[in-house]
Scaffold this motif. Sequence first.
Motif, mmCIF file in Angstrom:
data_model
loop_
_atom_site.group_PDB
_atom_site.id
_atom_site.type_symbol
_atom_site.label_atom_id
_atom_site.label_comp_id
_atom_site.label_asym_id
_atom_site.label_seq_id
_atom_site.Cartn_x
_atom_site.Cartn_y
_atom_site.Cartn_z
ATOM 1 N N GLU A 1 0.826 -1.218 0.000
ATOM 2 C CA GLU A 1 0.000 0.000 0.000
ATOM 3 C C GLU A 1 0.854 1.259 0.000
ATOM 4 N N THR A 2 2.078 1.163 0.520
ATOM 5 C CA THR A 2 2.910 2.361 0.644
ATOM 6 C C THR A 2 4.293 2.227 0.018
ATOM 7 N N ARG A 3 4.715 0.997 -0.305
ATOM 8 C CA ARG A 3 6.078 0.786 -0.812
ATOM 9 C C ARG A 3 6.071 -0.224 -1.958
ATOM 10 N N PRO A 4 7.090 -0.161 -2.830
ATOM 11 C CA PRO A 4 7.110 -1.054 -3.994
ATOM 12 C C PRO A 4 7.413 -2.505 -3.636
ATOM 13 N N VAL A 5 6.787 -3.391 -4.402
ATOM 14 C CA VAL A 5 7.017 -4.830 -4.294
ATOM 15 C C VAL A 5 7.291 -5.349 -5.700
ATOM 16 N N HIS A 6 8.345 -6.144 -5.829
ATOM 17 C CA HIS A 6 8.684 -6.714 -7.138
ATOM 18 C C HIS A 6 8.856 -8.216 -7.022
ATOM 19 N N GLY A 7 8.374 -8.942 -8.041
ATOM 20 C CA GLY A 7 8.527 -10.392 -8.079
ATOM 21 C C GLY A 7 9.154 -10.847 -9.375
ATOM 22 N N GLU A 8 10.050 -11.847 -9.275
ATOM 23 C CA GLU A 8 10.673 -12.439 -10.449
ATOM 24 C C GLU A 8 10.185 -13.869 -10.614
ATOM 25 N N CYS A 9 9.680 -14.201 -11.784
ATOM 26 C CA CYS A 9 9.275 -15.561 -12.132
ATOM 27 C C CYS A 9 8.333 -16.142 -11.074
ATOM 28 N N GLY A 10 8.799 -17.059 -10.211
ATOM 29 C CA GLY A 10 7.931 -17.603 -9.176
ATOM 30 C C GLY A 10 7.388 -16.531 -8.266
ATOM 31 N N GLY A 11 8.218 -15.525 -7.942
ATOM 32 C CA GLY A 11 7.739 -14.404 -7.134
ATOM 33 C C GLY A 11 6.658 -13.621 -7.851
ATOM 34 N N TYR A 12 6.792 -13.471 -9.154
ATOM 35 C CA TYR A 12 5.776 -12.808 -9.980
ATOM 36 C C TYR A 12 4.466 -13.580 -9.918
ATOM 37 N N MET A 13 4.546 -14.905 -10.000
ATOM 38 C CA MET A 13 3.341 -15.725 -9.941
ATOM 39 C C MET A 13 2.622 -15.559 -8.600
#
Length: 436
Positions: free
Chosen positions: A320-332
């Motif tokens: 809600e207040t900060r960025p979150v990034h996911g790669e591959c499995g994290g993206y899923m």
Amino acid sequence: MPAGLVISAPASGVGKTTLTLALARAWRNRGLQVQCFKSGPDYIDPAFHAAATGRASVNVDSWAMDRGTIAHLVSRGTDADIVLAEGSMGLFDGVAARGVSGTGASADIAEMLGWPVVLVIDPSGQAQTAAAIAAGLRDYRPGVRLAGVVLNRVASPRHEDLVRRALNEAGIAVFGALPRHAEISLPKRHLGLVQAEEQAEIGKLIDEAARFVAEHVDLDAVLRAAAGWSPQPDANGLNVTPPGQRIALARDAAFSFVYPHMLEAWRAAGAEITTFSPLADEGPDTSADVCWLPGGYPELHAGKIAANTRFRTGLRSFAETRPVHGECGGYMVLGAGLTDADGVRHEMTGLLGLETSFAKRRMHLGYRLAALAAPMPGHQAGARLRGHEFHYSTILAQPDTPLAVVHDATGAVIAETGSQRGRATGTFFHLIAEDR
């Protein structure tokens, strides 16, 4: 002065990793300092290298990295007695189009650093033809030097004699021959070897491999074949911008595919990294200013991830207040849902609308060059990122704003564009480097 070798083969699955680990441990047992590297984008093997040597291993990649970055990374071997770079696939296997400093082939690293190649050859189902293959690899590219070969999975003394005679006639040194030995086989799953941290007996397995190889391979001859080498570290270091000052990094059996050089570069730039375990139902550190979910095996733990409400609630609150990034499995996991191999859909965190499925597996594999259409942690819109994609999931829906225009190594546009919604972003590729 350290000496360097590249451990390669005519193809995948011949025994490069086992020989690399065995040589590293055998020499370490003799009191030598051994430094390993992995040529190419494999994020699993460096952990095995570290288990064998007691020293961190990193990837060097000629498609994604320039010569300065590779020089900077390998300079960590300055205080070692012997440096081993484990190749990927076959010696000359890369992509059709040249990248930053090569095609991603192990031969690029051998030529760039001047390290001779030890070939692992499996002569199963052949005899003298193995010498023809080795001679062809020796002569294929003038700048790549062949030190000699180690034969693996030899069927009998007669079989070994036939192959040795042919190699000797071709002027190729044979350092040793390994009979078939199932006890030192490393367990595998669909993205490669089962991770080192998941194998409680990995130390014993490497010790047995070292004992077996020391019994059948002339370790002194291999060591003499290595080339002396004076590392020339690049003054610019790694061209990697950390995604934040304090990074909450998901880290457990479901989230472990992170290139070691990336984490080192973040720390070298002054960033702090705190880890948390989604499988233990932990949320990200609330004092962090960015959250990063790497790839791994979420499909093997989808039910547990879906049931871990503290993790999901904590991640949503963080986003809600900060960025979150996911790669591959994290993206899923940032997506709305993940369907496992049995066809059961599991609700994920819902920060993105991505829907993926493993019910019908389809391999996605290759280098990726992404031009960001929107910013992501550590990188502004317009940045050109180089990475690698390897997974078996199928996209059922990818409804959010595309994060990037993504090309494969041939320049073709691909559908796995990544996504952006609010402060959440995700990509199917694992970031290796940004174009300078």
